[in-house]
Design an enzyme around this catalytic site. Structure first.
Site, mmCIF file in Angstrom:
data_model
loop_
_atom_site.group_PDB
_atom_site.id
_atom_site.type_symbol
_atom_site.label_atom_id
_atom_site.label_comp_id
_atom_site.label_asym_id
_atom_site.label_seq_id
_atom_site.Cartn_x
_atom_site.Cartn_y
_atom_site.Cartn_z
ATOM 1 N N ASN A 142 50.463 5.600 -6.999
ATOM 2 C CA ASN A 142 49.607 4.537 -6.763
ATOM 3 C C ASN A 142 48.351 4.301 -7.406
ATOM 4 O OD1 ASN A 142 48.642 6.814 -5.361
ATOM 5 N ND2 ASN A 142 47.985 5.433 -3.584
ATOM 6 N N LYS A 197 54.274 17.025 -13.211
ATOM 7 C CA LYS A 197 55.175 16.194 -12.865
ATOM 8 C C LYS A 197 54.604 14.797 -12.656
ATOM 9 C CE LYS A 197 57.811 14.893 -9.619
ATOM 10 N NZ LYS A 197 58.266 13.338 -10.512
ATOM 11 N N GLY A 219 50.712 12.712 -2.091
ATOM 12 C CA GLY A 219 51.835 11.999 -1.763
ATOM 13 C C GLY A 219 52.096 11.700 -0.258
ATOM 14 N N VAL A 237 57.306 14.783 2.114
ATOM 15 C CA VAL A 237 57.693 15.692 0.629
ATOM 16 C C VAL A 237 56.397 16.717 0.756
ATOM 17 C CG1 VAL A 237 57.249 15.771 -1.591
ATOM 18 C CG2 VAL A 237 58.584 13.933 -0.675
ATOM 19 N N GLY A 238 55.343 16.450 1.323
ATOM 20 C CA GLY A 238 54.195 17.544 1.355
ATOM 21 C C GLY A 238 54.750 18.487 2.282
ATOM 22 N N GLU A 283 47.357 16.201 -0.399
ATOM 23 C CA GLU A 283 46.501 15.090 0.258
ATOM 24 C C GLU A 283 47.672 13.823 0.381
ATOM 25 O OE1 GLU A 283 43.659 14.830 0.945
ATOM 26 O OE2 GLU A 283 42.967 16.608 0.149
ATOM 27 N N CYS A 322 46.046 5.055 -0.267
ATOM 28 C CA CYS A 322 46.177 6.026 0.938
ATOM 29 C C CYS A 322 44.871 5.717 1.944
ATOM 30 C CB CYS A 322 45.937 7.636 0.486
ATOM 31 S SG CYS A 322 44.585 7.928 -0.656
ATOM 32 N N GLN A 378 59.403 0.433 -1.962
ATOM 33 C CA GLN A 378 58.327 -0.019 -1.371
ATOM 34 C C GLN A 378 58.381 -1.283 -0.668
ATOM 35 O OE1 GLN A 378 55.918 2.344 -0.618
ATOM 36 N NE2 GLN A 378 54.530 0.716 -1.283
ATOM 37 N N GLU A 413 51.890 4.651 8.591
ATOM 38 C CA GLU A 413 51.593 4.439 7.382
ATOM 39 C C GLU A 413 52.341 3.439 6.629
ATOM 40 O OE1 GLU A 413 51.440 6.960 3.836
ATOM 41 O OE2 GLU A 413 49.379 6.336 3.567
HETATM 42 P P1 NAP Z 1 56.001 10.752 -2.566
HETATM 43 O O1 NAP Z 1 57.368 10.051 -2.529
HETATM 44 O O2 NAP Z 1 55.663 11.738 -1.612
HETATM 45 O O3 NAP Z 1 55.835 11.274 -3.989
HETATM 46 C C1 NAP Z 1 54.898 11.858 -4.552
HETATM 47 C C2 NAP Z 1 55.436 12.785 -5.721
HETATM 48 O O4 NAP Z 1 56.174 13.847 -5.334
HETATM 49 C C3 NAP Z 1 56.100 12.231 -6.558
HETATM 50 O O5 NAP Z 1 55.867 12.580 -8.060
HETATM 51 C C4 NAP Z 1 57.643 12.581 -6.493
HETATM 52 O O6 NAP Z 1 58.428 12.381 -7.361
HETATM 53 C C5 NAP Z 1 57.079 13.986 -5.995
HETATM 54 N N1 NAP Z 1 58.492 14.269 -5.092
HETATM 55 C C6 NAP Z 1 59.392 13.755 -4.585
HETATM 56 N N2 NAP Z 1 60.306 14.496 -3.815
HETATM 57 C C7 NAP Z 1 59.848 15.975 -4.010
HETATM 58 C C8 NAP Z 1 60.213 16.977 -3.593
HETATM 59 N N3 NAP Z 1 61.226 17.149 -2.748
HETATM 60 N N4 NAP Z 1 59.493 18.075 -4.194
HETATM 61 C C9 NAP Z 1 58.574 17.980 -4.958
HETATM 62 N N5 NAP Z 1 57.976 16.894 -5.305
HETATM 63 C C10 NAP Z 1 58.538 15.693 -4.835
HETATM 64 O O7 NAP Z 1 54.842 9.660 -2.411
HETATM 65 P P2 NAP Z 1 54.723 8.241 -3.229
HETATM 66 O O8 NAP Z 1 55.574 7.236 -2.589
HETATM 67 O O9 NAP Z 1 54.737 8.436 -4.525
HETATM 68 O O10 NAP Z 1 53.112 8.151 -2.731
HETATM 69 C C11 NAP Z 1 52.689 7.362 -1.641
HETATM 70 C C12 NAP Z 1 52.193 8.254 -0.652
HETATM 71 O O11 NAP Z 1 51.040 9.132 -1.087
HETATM 72 C C13 NAP Z 1 51.568 7.673 0.432
HETATM 73 O O12 NAP Z 1 51.871 8.292 1.840
HETATM 74 C C14 NAP Z 1 50.141 7.792 0.430
HETATM 75 O O13 NAP Z 1 49.243 7.871 1.484
HETATM 76 C C15 NAP Z 1 49.910 8.851 -0.335
HETATM 77 N N6 NAP Z 1 48.880 9.298 -1.094
HETATM 78 C C16 NAP Z 1 47.697 10.028 -0.528
HETATM 79 C C17 NAP Z 1 46.553 9.950 -1.269
HETATM 80 C C18 NAP Z 1 45.368 10.999 -0.831
HETATM 81 O O14 NAP Z 1 44.473 11.274 -1.532
HETATM 82 N N7 NAP Z 1 45.594 11.343 0.713
HETATM 83 C C19 NAP Z 1 46.377 9.205 -2.525
HETATM 84 C C20 NAP Z 1 47.407 8.501 -2.912
HETATM 85 C C21 NAP Z 1 48.512 8.381 -2.264
HETATM 86 P P3 NAP Z 1 59.095 11.009 -7.618
HETATM 87 O O15 NAP Z 1 58.582 9.796 -8.162
HETATM 88 O O16 NAP Z 1 60.366 11.349 -8.774
HETATM 89 O O17 NAP Z 1 60.110 10.866 -6.426
#
Ligand code: NAP
Ligand code: MG
Length: 488
Positions: free
Chosen positions: A152, A175, A228, A232-233, A250, A284, A331, A385
């Site tokens: 994002n 990555k 993310g 996943v976190g 985060e 986020c 999404q 969310e």
């Molecule tokens: P996501 O699906 O958790 O993906 C984030 C990253 O993690 C991507 O690079 C993803 O790779 C990778 N990933 C997926 N599965 C993994 C695993 N098992 N082990 C390690 N890494 C893995 O999140 P998203 O859909 O990209 O982003 C949206 C989320 O991010 C929302 O919840 C949003 O609130 C949060 N966010 C938080 C902040 C903050 O600062 N608090 C800022 C921005 C976004 P792939 O793309 O290859 O799946």
């Protein structure tokens, strides 16, 4: 223009050992291929981590003042490529060009901010109980940092992780999110062009579900910084704890705004709509729930509706478009699912929420911005969310009632109050359970010099950006030097 991007390992651009690539499509029109990134394997991850480990020592030994020049150069290169990188990011994830351009410039500011860190203090001299001893602390690099980022903010988030990692003397394995892998590779090109020694930054693209664990588990990785989703976190945190690594997460948000009876109606409506709808709600820090005092509820609602109806959806590359599509099919499906759920649970759909069906939009992931009212705070749409252009309106009678409900969430990223009452403003600053608090401001937004992050389940309790970053990207070393090296 279609881009074919490679991995970057030990200073060389390489295909993945799988021989396979992943196609990235444009969410405006899923038939349009933006390009490909490498479908990396665990072997590629291992090679990247080894390269980073090999490079870590030499990089750590350089003076921070010298490391500073690499970041400054990277900032200049990033700026000079701003049009191309912004356009790539818009085509990969759909947000408006004005937003991706702003993000590139923000990336350059972050690089310049952390470049200056190279000139700041890296330790403290302390008094010692042992007379004449020289007693001091030093901030030293952690070693190899794994950077895993979301789609994002495909430019700013990687940079606000990579820049402090580098200036404090760490090497990096990066990555990016798959949806924005091309933009991620272009960021690495910028660092490569800035002349970073080989192995100091490494890129492996590919699905997180395939290579994510391999990065976090790799014994050469000393620390992992992740932005993310919460699910996943959590997995990352579990592995990091088991393997004894430092980690920073985060995560998501469910950010509330309270609008009181004395609020400036125009300002609050404008900033609530921007907070909810910028980047098609995919931030986020997006405003997700608005608690409005009943005495101004109708007037506020009218203003919000007027502004939301004015959005022009379309391709973010076009100047007149004010809202892009959702970033991907998944999404789109998630957001549509939440809207359906909101209706089923009894909220009133005031406006929007439908997929655009016109010919021009048929192959894109467009949902009209959506306003719900008669929402209660225990409904799914008020608790989970959504990460889309959906705003929940909740009527309240008092500030206290609003505050209690605003805090009634597992998340704690950002929160905002609109009022002219200084006592309520100060009370909100004190009692709002959020890492980022706004008075008469939008829930979104961050500046490079300020700590950024959430409370409760929005974060691992660590903070990014500003001087706060030094905590994660360095370790303390405490040194005692006894000048009396003989007993006489
Ligand atoms: P996501 O699906 O958790 O993906 C984030 C990253 O993690 C991507 O690079 C993803 O790779 C990778 N990933 C997926 N599965 C993994 C695993 N098992 N082990 C390690 N890494 C893995 O999140 P998203 O859909 O990209 O982003 C949206 C989320 O991010 C929302 O919840 C949003 O609130 C949060 N966010 C938080 C902040 C903050 O600062 N608090 C800022 C921005 C976004 P792939 O793309 O290859 O799946
Ligand atoms: Mg994803």
């Amino acid at each position: 223009m279609s881009y074919q991007m490679l991995n970057y390992i030990d200073g060389t651009w390489l295909p993945a050992t799988s021989g396979e690539t992943i196609r990235i499509t444009n969410p405006v029109n899923c038939q349009e291929v933006v390009g490909t990134v490498q479908a990396s394997t665990k072997e590629d991850v291992l090679n990247a981590c080894e390269a980073a480990k090999k490079a870590a020592k030499g990089w750590a030994q350089l003076s921070p003042v010298v490391r500073c020049h690499y970041l400054q150069k990277a900032a200049d290169i990033l700026e000079s490529r701003s049009d191309e990188i912004a356009e790539t990011a818009t085509r990969e994830m759909g947000k408006r060009l004005i937003e991706t351009k702003g993000e590139v410039l923000r990336g350059a500011s972050i690089l310049r901010y952390y470049a200056q860190e190279g000139y700041r203090k890296i330790g403290e001299v302390l008094p010692s109980a042992f007379e004449n001893n020289l007693f001091y602390s030093l901030r030293v690099p952690v070693g190899v940092v794994g950077v895993i980022s979301p789609w994002n903010f495909p430019i700013a988030i990687p940079i606000w992780k990579i820049a402090p990692a580098l200036i404090y003397g760490n090497s990096v394995v990066f990555k990016p999110a798959t949806e924005t892998g091309i933009t991620g590779a272009k960021i690495v090109e910028v660092f490569a062009e800035a002349g970073l020694p080989k192995g100091v930054i490494n890129l492996v693209t590919g699905k997180g579900s395939v290579i994510g664990n391999a990065i976090v588990e790799n014994p050469f990785i000393n620390a992992i910084t992740f932005t993310g989703s919460n699910s996943v976190g959590k997995t990352i945190a579990q592995i990091a704890v088991e393997k004894g690594k430092k980690y920073q997460l985060e995560l998501g948000g469910k950010n509330p705004v309270i609008v009181l009876e004395d609020a400036d109606l125009e300002l609050s409506a404008q900033l609530v709509v921007e907070g909810a709808m910028k980047q098609t709600g995919q931030r986020c820090t997006a405003t997700s729930r608005v608690f409005v005092h009943s005495s101004i509820y109708e007037a506020f609602k009218d203003k919000v509706l007027q502004k939301v109806m004015a959005f022009k959806l379309g391709d973010g590359l076009n100047d007149d478009v004010t809202m892009g599509p959702l970033a991907s099919k998944s999404q789109f499906e998630t957001v549509a699912g939440y809207i359906k759920k909101g209706i089923e649970e009894g909220a009133t759909l005031l406006y929007g929420g439908e997929q655009l069906s016109d010919e021009a939009f048929r192959d894109g992931y467009f949902i009209r911005p959506c306003i719900f009212e008669n929402v209660t705070n225990n409904m799914t749409i008020a608790q989970e969310e959504i990460f889309g252009p959906v705003l929940c309106m909740i009527r309240v009678e008092t500030y206290e009632e609003a505050l209690e409900q605003a805090n009634d969430t597992i998340y704690g990223l950002s929160a905002s109050l609109f009022t002219k009452d200084i006592r309520k403003a100060l009370d909100f600053v004190k009692n709002s359970e959020a890492g980022m608090v706004q008075i008469n401001g939008e829930t979104g937004g961050a500046e490079p010099q300020a700590p950024f992050g959430g409370m409760k389940e929005s974060s691992s309790g660590t903070r990014e950006q500003g001087q706060a970053a030094v905590e994660f990207f360095t370790a303390y070393k405490t040194i005692s030097i006894n000048p009396n090296y003989t007993t006489v």
